[in-house]
Motif scaffolding. Structure first.
Motif, short mmCIF file in Angstrom:
data_model
loop_
_atom_site.label_atom_id
_atom_site.label_comp_id
_atom_site.label_asym_id
_atom_site.label_seq_id
_atom_site.Cartn_x
_atom_site.Cartn_y
_atom_site.Cartn_z
N GLU A 68 57.53 86.72 41.56
CA GLU A 68 56.23 87.37 41.73
C GLU A 68 55.10 86.34 41.71
O GLU A 68 54.18 86.41 42.51
CB GLU A 68 56.02 88.42 40.63
N LEU A 69 55.17 85.40 40.79
CA LEU A 69 54.16 84.34 40.74
C LEU A 69 54.22 83.51 42.01
O LEU A 69 53.18 83.15 42.58
CB LEU A 69 54.39 83.46 39.51
N TYR A 70 55.41 83.21 42.48
CA TYR A 70 55.57 82.44 43.73
C TYR A 70 54.90 83.17 44.89
O TYR A 70 54.17 82.57 45.66
CB TYR A 70 57.06 82.22 44.02
N ARG A 71 55.16 84.47 45.01
CA ARG A 71 54.56 85.24 46.12
C ARG A 71 53.04 85.26 46.04
O ARG A 71 52.35 85.11 47.05
CB ARG A 71 55.11 86.67 46.11
N SER A 72 52.51 85.44 44.83
CA SER A 72 51.05 85.48 44.71
C SER A 72 50.43 84.12 45.03
O SER A 72 49.39 84.05 45.69
CB SER A 72 50.64 85.96 43.32
N LEU A 73 51.05 83.03 44.58
CA LEU A 73 50.53 81.70 44.90
C LEU A 73 50.68 81.37 46.38
O LEU A 73 49.80 80.75 46.98
CB LEU A 73 51.22 80.64 44.05
N LEU A 74 51.77 81.81 47.00
CA LEU A 74 51.96 81.60 48.43
C LEU A 74 50.90 82.36 49.23
O LEU A 74 50.31 81.81 50.16
CB LEU A 74 53.36 82.05 48.86
N LYS A 75 50.62 83.60 48.84
CA LYS A 75 49.59 84.39 49.52
C LYS A 75 48.22 83.73 49.38
O LYS A 75 47.47 83.61 50.36
CB LYS A 75 49.54 85.80 48.95
N ARG A 76 47.92 83.25 48.19
CA ARG A 76 46.63 82.57 47.96
C ARG A 76 46.52 81.30 48.81
O ARG A 76 45.48 81.02 49.40
CB ARG A 76 46.49 82.24 46.48
N THR A 77 47.61 80.54 48.89
CA THR A 77 47.62 79.32 49.69
C THR A 77 47.39 79.63 51.16
O THR A 77 46.59 78.97 51.84
CB THR A 77 48.95 78.58 49.50
N LEU A 126 43.75 80.63 51.72
CA LEU A 126 42.86 79.47 51.70
C LEU A 126 42.97 78.64 52.97
O LEU A 126 41.96 78.20 53.52
CB LEU A 126 43.16 78.60 50.48
N HIS A 127 44.18 78.45 53.46
CA HIS A 127 44.35 77.69 54.70
C HIS A 127 43.71 78.41 55.88
O HIS A 127 43.10 77.78 56.75
CB HIS A 127 45.83 77.43 54.97
N ALA A 128 43.83 79.72 55.92
CA ALA A 128 43.20 80.49 57.01
C ALA A 128 41.68 80.38 56.92
O ALA A 128 41.00 80.21 57.94
CB ALA A 128 43.64 81.94 56.93
N ARG A 129 41.15 80.45 55.70
CA ARG A 129 39.70 80.32 55.52
C ARG A 129 39.21 78.93 55.92
O ARG A 129 38.18 78.80 56.58
CB ARG A 129 39.35 80.63 54.07
N PHE A 130 39.94 77.90 55.53
CA PHE A 130 39.56 76.54 55.91
C PHE A 130 39.60 76.37 57.42
O PHE A 130 38.73 75.73 58.01
CB PHE A 130 40.49 75.51 55.27
N ALA A 131 40.60 76.93 58.07
CA ALA A 131 40.73 76.80 59.53
C ALA A 131 39.54 77.47 60.23
O ALA A 131 39.07 76.98 61.26
CB ALA A 131 42.04 77.40 60.00
#
Length: 107
Positions: free
Chosen positions: A79-88, A91-96
């Motif tokens: 669950e923590l992995y999924r939430s951190l992956l979604k956040r990452t 963030l990458h989409a926002r930076f792009a």
């Protein structure tokens, strides 16, 4: 684990084996942890052998500290992995979107 561990934890895997493990490790995060790993650690690993390619194969493991005075319990948390992956990914989409587009160089 329901069955005894057959791997030798002191042997270093080949480069090819490490690359395969690195590719499959993120997929393993999508699977639910084994039931027994929630109540009992699956392995006890000395600090000198606590490498990513060893820990990636366990849902939970006890890893001793370098000085031998204590140990840490590592537990895989999908669950923590999924939430951190979604956040990452967010963030990458926002930076792009916000990154200035490279145009022609102005002298």
């Amino acid at each position: 684990m329901e069955k005894p561990l057959k791997k030798d934890l002191t042997q270093v895997p080949s480069r090819r084996s490490q690359i395969i493990s690195a590719g499959l490790a993120p997929l393993r995060q999508l699977k639910a942890p084994r039931a027994l790993s929630r109540t009992n650690p699956e392995a006890v690993i000395p600090a000198i052998d606590a490498k990513w390619y060893r820990l990636a194969g366990f849902d939970s493991a006890i890893v001793s500290m370098n000085d031998g005075t204590s140990a840490a319990l590592y537990r895989r948390d999908p669950e923590l992995y999924r939430s951190l992956l979604k956040r990452t990914l967010d963030l990458h989409a926002r930076f792009a979107q916000q990154w200035p587009q490279a145009g022609p160089a102005v002298p």
